[in-house]
Design an enzyme around this catalytic site. Structure first.
Site, short mmCIF file in Angstrom:
data_model
loop_
_atom_site.label_atom_id
_atom_site.label_comp_id
_atom_site.label_asym_id
_atom_site.label_seq_id
_atom_site.Cartn_x
_atom_site.Cartn_y
_atom_site.Cartn_z
N HIS A 2 -26.31 67.86 8.15
CA HIS A 2 -26.52 68.99 9.14
C HIS A 2 -26.84 70.21 8.34
O HIS A 2 -25.81 71.00 8.38
CB HIS A 2 -25.64 68.83 10.27
N ASP A 131 -20.52 75.70 19.24
CA ASP A 131 -20.72 75.91 20.61
C ASP A 131 -20.65 74.49 21.16
O ASP A 131 -19.78 74.64 22.26
CB ASP A 131 -22.13 76.32 21.01
N ASN A 161 -23.78 80.86 17.07
CA ASN A 161 -25.32 80.80 16.64
C ASN A 161 -26.30 80.81 18.09
O ASN A 161 -27.35 80.90 17.72
CB ASN A 161 -25.43 79.82 15.58
N HIS A 236 -30.32 71.95 13.49
CA HIS A 236 -29.03 71.33 13.51
C HIS A 236 -28.77 70.35 12.81
O HIS A 236 -27.91 70.16 11.93
CB HIS A 236 -28.93 71.23 15.08
N ARG A 329 9.46 50.43 31.90
CA ARG A 329 9.13 51.67 31.72
C ARG A 329 10.54 52.38 31.62
O ARG A 329 10.67 53.70 30.76
CB ARG A 329 8.42 52.54 32.79
N PHE A 408 -5.33 55.49 32.71
CA PHE A 408 -5.83 56.66 32.15
C PHE A 408 -5.94 56.72 30.66
O PHE A 408 -6.38 57.50 30.22
CB PHE A 408 -5.13 57.91 32.95
N HIS A 432 2.60 51.31 34.36
CA HIS A 432 2.07 51.04 35.31
C HIS A 432 0.82 50.04 34.91
O HIS A 432 -0.12 50.61 35.23
CB HIS A 432 1.59 52.07 36.52
N HIS A 444 -5.76 53.03 40.36
CA HIS A 444 -4.67 53.18 39.52
C HIS A 444 -4.22 51.60 38.99
O HIS A 444 -2.95 51.86 38.25
CB HIS A 444 -3.36 53.80 40.27
#
Length: 629
Positions: A2, A131, A161, A236, A329, A408, A432, A444
Site C-alpha cells: 500500500h 480515515d 488525506n 491506496h 457465573r 454478544f 448466559h 440472548h
C-alpha cells in the site's frame, strides 16, 4: 503493498521516531519504552523500513521478502514477527483501540508503583490512524472511553488525506473531526502541512503537555505524495510498478538503487533513535536499581508482573461439596475477587454487565480520579472492550479480562481472533451460555457461538461443567502464556460433580464417570449438559446399559493430548457415541457420529420449559441414546 500511506505519512513517523519517541532497538521489550501502534496497518512497508533504519532486528533481506510466504514482513504488521511491532494491526480500528488499552495500563501501573522521585512507569502511547480507522465502530467506542477516562498520555497521529480506498472520504463521511473529538473530551491539534516536520514536532510536544485529555493531531497529507497517482484513491493499495516508481524517484530527486541506503542515513538513525533510546533505557535501569533498594517489595511485585508470573494456587480457591449447587457465573465472580488479592495487577470489567456476569475487578472503578481502581466500566462497548483487553495484555505487567453475555461474543469476535493470532493470554469471560437463559429469548440465547470460537486457531474455549471445573478454567487462563482464553459460564445453578479435578480438566476432556459394567457406549458433553449426561447414565444403568460419560470442557486442549490419551478416553472400538450440547452440533461429529444439539434459534420461556422444548431432559436423552443403531 500500500504505497499511499507509506508516502504520505512518512514525515510524521520520521518526526516521531527521530525527535520524540523513546524506544530501544537494542532491548525492544524494555518495559518503560514508549509504545507506537500503526493502527493503519496497511502502511506496514513504512513501519518495516523505519524499524530497519532504527536498528531493530530487521534486515534488508527481510524487507526484500515483503509480503512473501514465510517472511518476517507480512502484508500487515504482526506482533512477535518483528521486534518493534507492538500489535498486530490491519483490521481497521483495532490498533487505536488496543492503544487505548496500553494507555490504561500505563496509567494504572504508574499509579500503582510510582513513588516520589521514582517514576518507574512513565511513558507515552502513540498511534497512527487513517480515515478508515476513524470510521470503524470499534474505534469510536474506544475513543469515547479514552476521553471519559482522561488518558492524557495517549497521542494519536491522524493521517488526514481525504481519500479512502473507494474514493473521496466525503462520499461516506462529512464529520467535523475537531468538534467530534472535543465533544468526547479529546485535545485536538491540526497541522496543515504533513511535510512540515517542525510543525509536527511542535504539535507532538504540545500534546505531551496536555495531561488531562488524550490528544489527536490531525495532519493534512497527500496520499501517494510525489507519485504520479498522488491524491488519488488508486494509490491506496495497488503497487506503483516500475514506471511510476521511476517517476516518483525523479520527483523526489532520489537516485539510489532499490534497497540501497546511504551510510549517513544509518548514522542519522543511530544517533537520533538507537542511541537516544539506549540512554533513556540505561537511565531507567539506574532508577530501578535505586527503586529496588528503597521499595524492595514493590519492586519485586512489579518485576513479577512484568515477567508474567501469574501462577494460581488452587488451595486459595474453595472446593465445592458434591451435589451442592452453584451458577458458574457466581463462582467465576468469586474467583476473580479472590485472585485479585493475590495478583495486584489483575484488572478488567464488563460491558455494563457486572451485575449479571459477576466479572468485576476490585479496588473500585478505574477512573481519572482513581487510577488504582481495578474495575473498568467499559460501558456498552463490547467490541472496544475486547480490543482494549488485548491492549492491556500487550502492554505487559497486566493480566486483563473482559466480561459479557456469550451471545454478544459476536461483537467481540474480531478482537478474539487477533488475540489468538498475536498469541497473547487475554481473558474473556462469557456468561448466559445457552438457551437456559430462558425468558430473554432467542436474541440472548447463544447457539452457534461455541462452534464459531472453537473453530478459531489458538483459542482455548472452556465451558466448565461445575464450580470446580470453573476454578481450573481460571487457573488455565491466568497461567497461559501464548493462548487467549474464553471461559463460558452459566446463569443457572449447576450440580457440583464428584470427579472433577485439575489434572483432568487441563487435558481438555476426560472420563468424569466410568461405566459400571460392560461398556455399551459413550456420552460426551460440556458445561451444564455434563450433569444431564450423568443423569442419563444412571437411568441407563437401571436397564443394565452401561455408558461412559466424558466431560469435554475445552476441545482445543483435548486436541493437544497424545494419541494414547485420546484413545484411552474415547476408545476407537466404541462406535456408539452420543455428544450432548445446547449448541450447533457441527464440531462434535469429530468425536461422535450422533449429536444431540440445537440447530435453530432459541425460544423465550421459563428455564425448564425451554429445556424440555428442546429435548434436554433425562427421559429424552435416554430415549435418544437407546435409539442409536
Amino acid at each position: 503493498g500500500h504505497p499511499g500511506i507509506a508516502l504520505g505519512a512518512a514525515p510524521m513517523v520520521f518526526t516521531l521516531f527521530s525527535e520524540i519517541i523513546n524506544v530501544s532497538p537494542k532491548e525492544p521489550s524494555w518495559f518503560n519504552r514508549d509504545r507506537f501502534v500503526l493502527s493503519a496497518g496497511h502502511g506496514s512497508s513504512m513501519l518495516y523500513s523505519l524499524l530497519h533504519l532504527s536498528g531493530y532486528d530487521l534486515t534488508i533481506e527481510d524487507l526484500k521478502n515483503f509480503r512473501q510466504v514465510g517472511s518476517r514482513t507480512p502484508g500487515h504488521p504482526e506482533y512477535k514477527h518483528v521486534p518493534g511491532v507492538e500489535a498486530t494491526t490491519g483490521p481497521l480500528g483495532q490498533g487505536i483501540s488496543m492503544a487505548v488499552g496500553m494507555a490504561i495500563a500505563e496509567s494504572f501501573l504508574a499509579a500503582k508503583f510510582n513513588k516520589e522521585n521514582f517514576n518507574v512507569v512513565d511513558h507515552f502511547t502513540y498511534a497512527l490512524v487513517g480515515d478508515g480507522d476513524l470510521q470503524e465502530g470499534v474505534a469510536q467506542e474506544a475513543i469515547s472511553l479514552a476521553g471519559r477516562l482522561k488518558l492524557g498520555k495517549l497521542i494519536v497521529l491522524y493521517d488526514s488525506n481525504d481519500i479512502q480506498l473507494d474514493g473521496a472520504v466525503s462520499m461516506a463521511c462529512n464529520e467535523n473531526v475537531k468538534a467530534k473529538f472535543e465533544s468526547m473530551n479529546w485535545h485536538y491539534i491540526r497541522v496543515n502541512d504533513g511535510n512540515d516536520i517542525s510543525a509536527i514536532k511542535r504539535a507532538i510536544k504540545r500534546a505531551q503537555r496536555e495531561t488531562n485529555r488524550p490528544t489527536i493531531i490531525e495532519i493534512k497529507t497527500i496520499i501517494g505524495y510525489m507519485s504520479p497517482l498522488a491524491g488519488l484513491s488508486d494509490v491506496h493499495g495497488a503497487p506503483l510498478g516500475e514506471e511510476k516508481t521511476n517517476v516518483l524517484k525523479d520527483n523526489l530527486g532520489y537516485n539510489n538503487n532499490p534497497f540501497e541506503i546511504d551510510e549517513d542515513v544509518y548514522d542519522f538513525f543511530k544517533r537520533r533513535v538507537y542511541n537516544r533510546g539506549n540512554r533513556v533505557r540505561l537511565k531507567w535501569r539506574r532508577l530501578m536499581k535505586a527503586y529496588k533498594e528503597e521499595y524492595p517489595e514493590l519492586y519485586q511485585t512489579l518485576i513479577n508482573a512484568i515477567e508474567g508470573k501469574f501462577e494460581v494456587d488452587l488451595s486459595l480457591l474453595p472446593r465445592y461439596e458434591v451435589n451442592s449447587k452453584a451458577a458458574t457465573r457466581n463462582v467465576g465472580g468469586k474467583i476473580i475477587q479472590t485472585l485479585s488479592n493475590t495478583f495486584p495487577t489483575l484488572i478488567g470489567g464488563s460491558a455494563d454487565l457486572t451485575k449479571s456476569t459477576k466479572a468485576k475487578g476490585i479496588d473500585g472503578d478505574f477512573d481519572y480520579n482513581n487510577r488504582i481502581g481495578r474495575n473498568i466500566n467499559f460501558g456498552v462497548r463490547e467490541h472496544a472492550m475486547a480490543a482494549i483487553v488485548n491492549g492491556l495484555t500487550l502492554h505487559g505487567g497486566i493480566r486483563a479480562f473482559g466480561g459479557g453475555f456469550f451471545v454478544f461474543s459476536d461483537y467481540m469476535k474480531p478482537s478474539l481472533r487477533l488475540a489468538a493470532l498475536m498469541q497473547i493470554p487475554s481473558i474473556f469471560i462469557f456468561t448466559h451460555d445457552s438457551v437456559a437463559v430462558g425468558e430473554d429469548g432467542p436474541t440472548h440465547q447463544p447457539i452457534e457461538q461455541l462452534a464459531m470460537l472453537r473453530a478459531t486457531p489458538n483459542l482455548n474455549v472452556i465451558r466448565p461443567a461445575d464450580a470446580n471445573e470453573t476454578n481450573f478454567a481460571f487457573k488455565i487462563a491466568l497461567e497461559s502464556k501464548e493462548t487467549p482464553t474464553c471461559i463460558v459460564l452459566t446463569r443457572q445453578d449447576l450440580v457440583n460433580l464428584e470427579n472433577t479435578n485439575n489434572e483432568d480438566v487441563i487435558k481438555g476432556g476426560y472420563i468424569v464417570s466410568k461405566e459400571k459394567g460392560e461398556l455399551d457406549g459413550i456420552i460426551l458433553a460440556s458445561g451444564s449438559e455434563v450433569s444431564l449426561a450423568l443423569q442419563a447414565q444412571k437411568a441407563l444403568e437401571n436397564e443394565n446399559i452401561y455408558v461412559r460419560v466424558v466431560s469435554m470442557p475445552c476441545i482445543n486442549l483435548f486436541e493437544k493430548q497424545s494419541i494414547a490419551y485420546k484413545e484411552f478416553v474415547l476408545p476407537s472400538k466404541v462406535q456408539k457415541r452420543l455428544a450432548l450440547e445446547m449448541s450447533s452440533d457441527s464440531i462434535w461429529y469429530k468425536y461422535a457420529s450422533n449429536v444431540f444439539g440445537i440447530n435453530r434459534f432459541g425460544e423465550s420461556g421459563k428455564l425448564n420449559e425451554v429445556l424440555d422444548y428442546f429435548g434436554f431432559s433425562e427421559e429424552n436423552i435416554v430415549k435418544v441414546y437407546k435409539n442409536i443403531k
